[in-house]
Write a protein that holds these residues in place. Structure first.
Motif, PDB file in Angstrom:
ATOM      1  N   LYS A  23     -49.896  13.854  37.144  1.00 14.57           N
ATOM      2  CA  LYS A  23     -49.149  13.888  38.791  1.00 14.57           C
ATOM      3  C   LYS A  23     -49.638  13.435  39.413  1.00 14.57           C
ATOM      4  CE  LYS A  23     -44.832  15.654  39.994  1.00 14.57           C
ATOM      5  NZ  LYS A  23     -43.604  17.286  39.621  1.00 14.57           N
ATOM      6  N   GLU A  24     -50.989  14.657  40.218  1.00 13.22           N
ATOM      7  CA  GLU A  24     -51.179  14.301  41.344  1.00 13.22           C
ATOM      8  C   GLU A  24     -52.117  12.867  41.485  1.00 13.22           C
ATOM      9  OE1 GLU A  24     -51.893  18.869  41.933  1.00 13.22           O
ATOM     10  OE2 GLU A  24     -53.518  17.419  41.796  1.00 13.22           O
ATOM     11  N   GLU A  63     -54.385   6.694  42.138  1.00 16.73           N
ATOM     12  CA  GLU A  63     -55.433   6.623  41.539  1.00 16.73           C
ATOM     13  C   GLU A  63     -55.809   5.653  39.297  1.00 16.73           C
ATOM     14  OE1 GLU A  63     -57.726  10.182  43.597  1.00 16.73           O
ATOM     15  OE2 GLU A  63     -59.164   8.705  43.021  1.00 16.73           O
ATOM     16  N   ILE A  64     -54.474   5.738  39.530  1.00 16.86           N
ATOM     17  CA  ILE A  64     -54.637   5.609  38.178  1.00 16.86           C
ATOM     18  C   ILE A  64     -52.989   4.709  38.328  1.00 16.86           C
ATOM     19  CG2 ILE A  64     -55.435   6.855  37.405  1.00 16.86           C
ATOM     20  CD1 ILE A  64     -54.025   8.624  36.685  1.00 16.86           C
ATOM     21  N   GLU A  65     -52.849   3.935  37.243  1.00 16.23           N
ATOM     22  CA  GLU A  65     -51.257   3.436  36.823  1.00 16.23           C
ATOM     23  C   GLU A  65     -50.790   3.959  35.582  1.00 16.23           C
ATOM     24  OE1 GLU A  65     -51.836  -0.323  40.275  1.00 16.23           O
ATOM     25  OE2 GLU A  65     -51.878  -0.662  37.890  1.00 16.23           O
ATOM     26  N   ARG A  66     -49.272   3.546  35.238  1.00 18.19           N
ATOM     27  CA  ARG A  66     -49.014   4.420  34.231  1.00 18.19           C
ATOM     28  C   ARG A  66     -47.654   3.478  33.579  1.00 18.19           C
ATOM     29  NH1 ARG A  66     -47.903   9.132  31.239  1.00 18.19           N
ATOM     30  NH2 ARG A  66     -48.382  10.371  33.141  1.00 18.19           N
ATOM     31  N   GLY A  67     -48.367   2.478  32.168  1.00 17.06           N
ATOM     32  CA  GLY A  67     -47.625   1.952  31.758  1.00 17.06           C
ATOM     33  C   GLY A  67     -46.780   1.620  30.402  1.00 17.06           C
ATOM     34  N   ASP A  80     -44.051  14.426  22.137  1.00 18.67           N
ATOM     35  CA  ASP A  80     -43.884  14.300  23.064  1.00 18.67           C
ATOM     36  C   ASP A  80     -42.987  14.480  23.787  1.00 18.67           C
ATOM     37  OD1 ASP A  80     -45.942  15.042  24.616  1.00 18.67           O
ATOM     38  OD2 ASP A  80     -47.117  13.699  25.204  1.00 18.67           O
ATOM     39  N   GLU A  81     -43.719  15.501  25.079  1.00 20.36           N
ATOM     40  CA  GLU A  81     -42.124  15.905  25.985  1.00 20.36           C
ATOM     41  C   GLU A  81     -41.851  14.592  26.653  1.00 20.36           C
ATOM     42  OE1 GLU A  81     -44.987  17.579  29.335  1.00 20.36           O
ATOM     43  OE2 GLU A  81     -44.063  18.866  28.239  1.00 20.36           O
ATOM     44  N   PRO A  82     -41.023  14.465  28.217  1.00 20.01           N
ATOM     45  CA  PRO A  82     -40.583  13.503  28.314  1.00 20.01           C
ATOM     46  C   PRO A  82     -41.785  12.746  29.645  1.00 20.01           C
ATOM     47  CG  PRO A  82     -38.998  14.884  28.150  1.00 20.01           C
ATOM     48  CD  PRO A  82     -40.144  15.554  27.903  1.00 20.01           C
ATOM     49  N   ALA A  83     -41.969  11.877  29.589  1.00 18.94           N
ATOM     50  CA  ALA A  83     -42.599  11.446  29.924  1.00 18.94           C
ATOM     51  C   ALA A  83     -42.684  11.588  32.176  1.00 18.94           C
ATOM     52  CB  ALA A  83     -43.107   9.715  30.812  1.00 18.94           C
ATOM     53  N   LEU A  84     -43.705  11.482  32.938  1.00 23.89           N
ATOM     54  CA  LEU A  84     -43.099  11.848  34.607  1.00 23.89           C
ATOM     55  C   LEU A  84     -41.991  11.333  35.066  1.00 23.89           C
ATOM     56  CD1 LEU A  84     -43.782  13.786  36.469  1.00 23.89           C
ATOM     57  CD2 LEU A  84     -45.424  11.564  37.013  1.00 23.89           C
ATOM     58  N   GLU A  85     -42.474   9.218  34.630  1.00 25.81           N
ATOM     59  CA  GLU A  85     -40.941   8.675  35.030  1.00 25.81           C
ATOM     60  C   GLU A  85     -39.999   8.787  34.906  1.00 25.81           C
ATOM     61  OE1 GLU A  85     -43.978   6.735  32.354  1.00 25.81           O
ATOM     62  OE2 GLU A  85     -44.475   7.927  33.382  1.00 25.81           O
ATOM     63  N   LYS A  86     -39.779   8.877  33.306  1.00 23.06           N
ATOM     64  CA  LYS A  86     -38.087   8.946  32.458  1.00 23.06           C
ATOM     65  C   LYS A  86     -38.273  10.642  33.442  1.00 23.06           C
ATOM     66  CE  LYS A  86     -39.233   6.827  28.816  1.00 23.06           C
ATOM     67  NZ  LYS A  86     -39.141   7.048  26.988  1.00 23.06           N
ATOM     68  N   MET A  87     -38.209  11.327  33.971  1.00 27.68           N
ATOM     69  CA  MET A  87     -38.049  13.135  33.967  1.00 27.68           C
ATOM     70  C   MET A  87     -37.596  12.279  35.795  1.00 27.68           C
ATOM     71  SD  MET A  87     -37.685  15.331  32.070  1.00 27.68           S
ATOM     72  CE  MET A  87     -37.165  16.303  33.279  1.00 27.68           C
ATOM     73  N   ARG A  88     -37.788  11.459  36.134  1.00 26.99           N
ATOM     74  CA  ARG A  88     -37.602  11.413  37.074  1.00 26.99           C
ATOM     75  C   ARG A  88     -36.328  10.702  38.127  1.00 26.99           C
ATOM     76  NH1 ARG A  88     -43.310   8.873  39.975  1.00 26.99           N
ATOM     77  NH2 ARG A  88     -44.661  11.056  40.465  1.00 26.99           N
ATOM     78  N   ALA A  89     -36.510   9.763  36.929  1.00 20.64           N
ATOM     79  CA  ALA A  89     -35.481   8.513  36.791  1.00 20.64           C
ATOM     80  C   ALA A  89     -34.344   9.839  36.062  1.00 20.64           C
ATOM     81  CB  ALA A  89     -35.076   8.300  35.807  1.00 20.64           C
ATOM     82  N   LEU A  90     -34.389  10.232  35.390  1.00 24.86           N
ATOM     83  CA  LEU A  90     -33.399  11.603  34.973  1.00 24.86           C
ATOM     84  C   LEU A  90     -32.301  12.463  35.949  1.00 24.86           C
ATOM     85  CD1 LEU A  90     -31.440  12.468  32.184  1.00 24.86           C
ATOM     86  CD2 LEU A  90     -33.178  14.057  32.286  1.00 24.86           C
ATOM     87  N   GLN A 138     -36.311  10.828  26.371  1.00 25.07           N
ATOM     88  CA  GLN A 138     -37.190  11.352  26.038  1.00 25.07           C
ATOM     89  C   GLN A 138     -38.504  10.383  25.480  1.00 25.07           C
ATOM     90  OE1 GLN A 138     -36.945  15.145  25.211  1.00 25.07           O
ATOM     91  NE2 GLN A 138     -34.823  14.486  26.688  1.00 25.07           N
ATOM     92  N   ALA A 139     -39.569  10.838  24.855  1.00 31.49           N
ATOM     93  CA  ALA A 139     -40.343  10.318  24.791  1.00 31.49           C
ATOM     94  C   ALA A 139     -40.025   9.698  22.860  1.00 31.49           C
ATOM     95  CB  ALA A 139     -41.794  11.370  24.540  1.00 31.49           C
TER      96      ALA A 139
END
Length: 770
Positions: free
Chosen positions: A55-56, A62-66, A495-505, A551-552
């Motif tokens: 997350k940090e 320094e990384i991107e998620r897609g 898997d547990e929900p991704a960071l971007e999905k938790m932000r949207a939620l 959810q993932a």
């Protein structure tokens, strides 16, 4: 598969940021938290620390998620979905990635080498207009340029269009079946219609396009007649390339199969096992029973038995039946037909646990404590004979005091112990706290001639929950046994929900005054508290949908990540080998691990090979779910076509820059309200609030709002509905404005969907997609 590179063998330590970044930069396959955890041997509570580090790093850019995982900024992932656009003079292709943030500039070109010595076995040669999965890498010394190798051609000949042929005096026209192609008919000149007749589903090759007239095409294949609603599923079958006609050698092999005998099996034909299924079920792959445990050390406990059809006895590795089952991945269920994974000779006959007929099975016997916690279990290869074939409603009625001639003699000796065992398991389930989504599962009922009769929400009975809980326990037992034996297997992982999905939620919940903690480990209990807080409010269905979307995807994999939704450490699908290939693999693994025969999983099968199978059948599952959903959309659109002009109530289920998606209360159908028809204001999309807001009036239409709409158009072939919004939005004091409806075309996008692989517990498949 990622190699293990734990920097501190034997210690519980996390890798440094530099090590994680180096691993991502050098990866040749998809990389996510799961792959990093496997590579650095991170387990248990350390996964929380890994999530915090990722997350940090992501927040610092320094990384991107897609969709394809984690990559360095601006870098294409090692495996990229791309469209082949052109060819150079040397015969090599140029492709561009399907997903690209155009704010970063034009997409990079990928040089795709064309095979010089013909096709490789099992690999199709690409062509211009195709979509392909590529393995890409940066070309040394050429900044931003990539070379690519074709892994798989996803879509052949994108210039081919699927549509319904409509004849005319001077040829005909094609009405495309995809929503995004609505309004873009194709002219078919006289003589180019082939064998097509009015109303046929056809495949068309585009011949020419014009800026001013309709594009012209040629019918290349007649796929079948769409003369009735019963044939609507043909569209989904062909659009999603779902195999639905068995090969001749597969059918011949099925016809030649002889019933297996008692050799190597325990005789369980006197056991009071019975099947409980929907009333229209033709294949019965599980039977259950429960008795009080006679062991005085387990007073109040039970012995629960789940027997599953022994498909592995008939479908051997490498056979024609096996090859076709892997190709299909799973059975596909439409309102008008079932496309089975296995021929009927296997699925509906030899492997179906028919009433009062001898059938081979693999059974798990589980000892359950009075608190519902499983104490131990064992697997057996048996010959059984089902005592009775019951339906859910019939079984529930018997428990509720309304027996019939079939259930009356079964009530006390068989059904009462089943319910007592279920009560104990329910207590353990509540203590475990799995994700408790509550969403209606609608079912389309057809008339005998294939027309839509009505859309219903079947009652959710304890009989459904009993079978689901028994199946979950059996699946857990299978995973535990195979892990203990160190036998490779295919897990069902979530898997547990991704960071971007938790932000949207979090943004959606904040809009109705609910806050979620920003730190700490995610648990299903967090979501259950959210769902409980809105259970008796107008937001209940909406928030259940939003939580589901957060959810993932549940998938099949050879590495264990646990099952977040069920709150289980290990889980493998074992209970439906007739209709899921993953379960057949687990059966073979159990046969090998428990020494139940010579037809188990070969010792030569590697974890890597099982991972590939997992990816293939996960894709087949997503394909099946999309086809099932789209077919229901088309049937409901056909059903509503004669109600154009009628008004309906519903809820805003999606908000985009182009307009609003509305889910109707009556049928659960999704339709679209184009933004240009909403009043006479200029609306802008407020992404954080999930709303369309009028610039002048301040009128707001927000995700989850209750609305009234008028049906303006129903395109049955595409399954698309267009609405006019009748309800006023929320407006700041003193603002307002009259509506001025306009008439746009269908929007290209589809409504927000559920993540594949996880449904609420009311599924036809008994939680099979969890």
């Amino acid at each position: 598969m990622a190699r293990r590179i734990n920097p501190n063998p034997g210690q519980s330590a996390l890798p440094s940021r530099e090590q994680i970044l180096a691993f991502i930069a050098q990866a040749t396959d998809k990389v996510g938290k799961r792959e990093i955890a496997a590579a650095f041997d991170i387990k248990g509570a350390d996964r929380i620390g890994l999530k915090r580090i990722l997350k940090e790093i992501e927040e610092e850019g320094e990384i991107e998620r897609g969709r394809a995982g984690l990559v360095p900024p601006g870098r294409l992932p090692p495996v990229t979905l791309a469209d082949i656009k052109s060819r150079d003079r040397d015969g090599d292709f140029f492709a561009v990635p399907v997903e690209w943030d155009h704010a970063k500039g034009p997409p990079p070109k990928i040089l795709v080498s064309s095979p010089r010595n013909g096709k490789k076995p099992g690999r199709a040669a690409p062509g211009i207009g195709d979509r392909a999965l590529l393995r890409v890498e940066l070309i040394p010394g050429e900044s931003g340029r990539y070379s690519g190798r074709v892994i798989k051609v996803i879509g052949k000949n994108k210039a081919e269009v699927l549509g319904v042929y409509r004849s005319g005096p001077d040829g005909g026209r094609i009405v495309p079946v995809e929503k995004r192609a609505q309004g873009r008919e194709i002219a078919i000149p006289a003589g180019e219609e082939g064998e097509a007749r009015d109303g046929d589903l056809v495949s068309v090759s585009l011949v020419s396009e014009s800026r001013f007239g309709l594009p012209r095409g040629r019918v290349t294949e007649r796929l079948g007649s769409l003369g009735s609603e019963r044939a609507v599923s043909l569209i989904a079958l062909h659009l999603h390339h779902i195999p639905h006609v068995f090969a001749a050698d597969t059918l011949a092999e099925a016809d030649a199969v002889e019933p297996v005998g008692m050799k190597g099996r325990e005789d369980w034909r006197a056991e009071p096992l019975l099947t409980i299924d929907p009333p229209d079920a033709k294949d019965h792959d599980d039977a259950v029973m429960a008795v009080p445990d006679p062991d005085e050390a387990n007073q109040g406990g039970f012995v629960v038995t789940v027997a599953i059809a022994d498909v592995a006895a008939y479908v051997r590795p490498g056979s024609a039946l096996d090859r076709e089952a892997l190709l299909r991945g799973n059975s596909v269920y439409f309102p008008d037909r079932v496309v089975p994974m296995l021929p009927e000779r296997i699925s509906n006959d030899l492997c179906s646990l028919r009433e009062k007929e001898d059938r081979p099975a693999i059974a798990v016997r589980m000892v359950i404590g009075p608190d519902g916690v499983k104490k131990r279990h064992s697997f057996h290869r048996v010959m059984m004979r089902s005592r009775a074939k019951l339906s859910y409603a019939q079984t529930q009625a018997a428990i509720d005091g309304f027996t019939d001639e079939t259930t009356a003699p079964l009530l006390e000796p068989i059904l009462r112990p089943l319910w007592a065992a279920y009560a104990a398991l329910t207590a353990a389930r509540e203590a475990r706290g799995p994700l408790a989504l509550d969403l209606p599962e609608r079912k389309v009922l057809l008339t005998p001639d294939g027309a839509v009769d009505r859309v219903v929400v079947p009652a959710r009975l304890d009989a459904h929950r009993l079978i689901e809980e028994f199946m979950i326990q059996a699946n857990v037992a299978a995973a535990e046994t195979l892990e203990q034996a160190k036998q490779p297997l295919i897990y069902r992982v979530h898997d547990e929900p991704a960071l971007e999905k938790m932000r949207a939620l979090g943004e959606v919940l904040a809009s109705i005054g609910i806050k979620i903690p920003k730190e700490g480990a995610l648990r299903p209990a967090l979501f259950n508290r959210i769902l409980g807080s809105v259970a008796e409010t107008e937001h209940a269905i909406f928030i259940n949908e939003v939580v589901l979307r957060s959810q993932a995807q549940a998938v099949y994999a050879a590495q264990n990540l646990g099952h977040f939704g069920l709150n289980l450490r290990r889980y493998a699908h074992f209970t439906s080998p007739i209709r899921r290939y993953a379960d057949l693999i687990v059966h073979r693994a159990l046969i090998a691990a428990c020494r139940l025969g010579s037809d188990g999983l070969s010792s030569d099968v590697t974890v890597g090979a099982l991972d590939q199978i997992g990816e293939q059948i996960s894709a087949a599952e997503r394909r099946a779910m999309a086809a099932e959903r789209e077919t229901i959309d088309r049937l409901i659109a056909h059903h509503l076509a004669d109600r154009v002009g009628a008004t309906f109530t519903g809820q805003i289920s999606g908000v985009t820059r182009a307009g609003l998606f509305i889910k109707l209360d009556e049928t659960g159908a999704d339709g679209f309200v184009p933004i240009s028809t909403i009043g006479n204001d200029f609306y802008h999309h407020d992404e954080a609030r999930h709303a369309l807001v009028g610039s002048r009036s301040g009128e707001t239409h927000r995700l989850g709002d209750r609305v009234e709409v008028r049906l303006v158009e129903a395109a049955a072939v595409a399954g698309a509905l267009r609405f006019e919004l009748l309800s006023e939005g929320q407006t700041r004091p003193g603002a307002g404005g009259a509506r001025s409806p306009r008439s746009p075309s269908f929007h290209k996008a589809g409504p927000p969907g559920r993540p594949a692989g996880i449904r609420n517990s009311g599924s036809r498949h008994r939680g099979s997609r969890r």
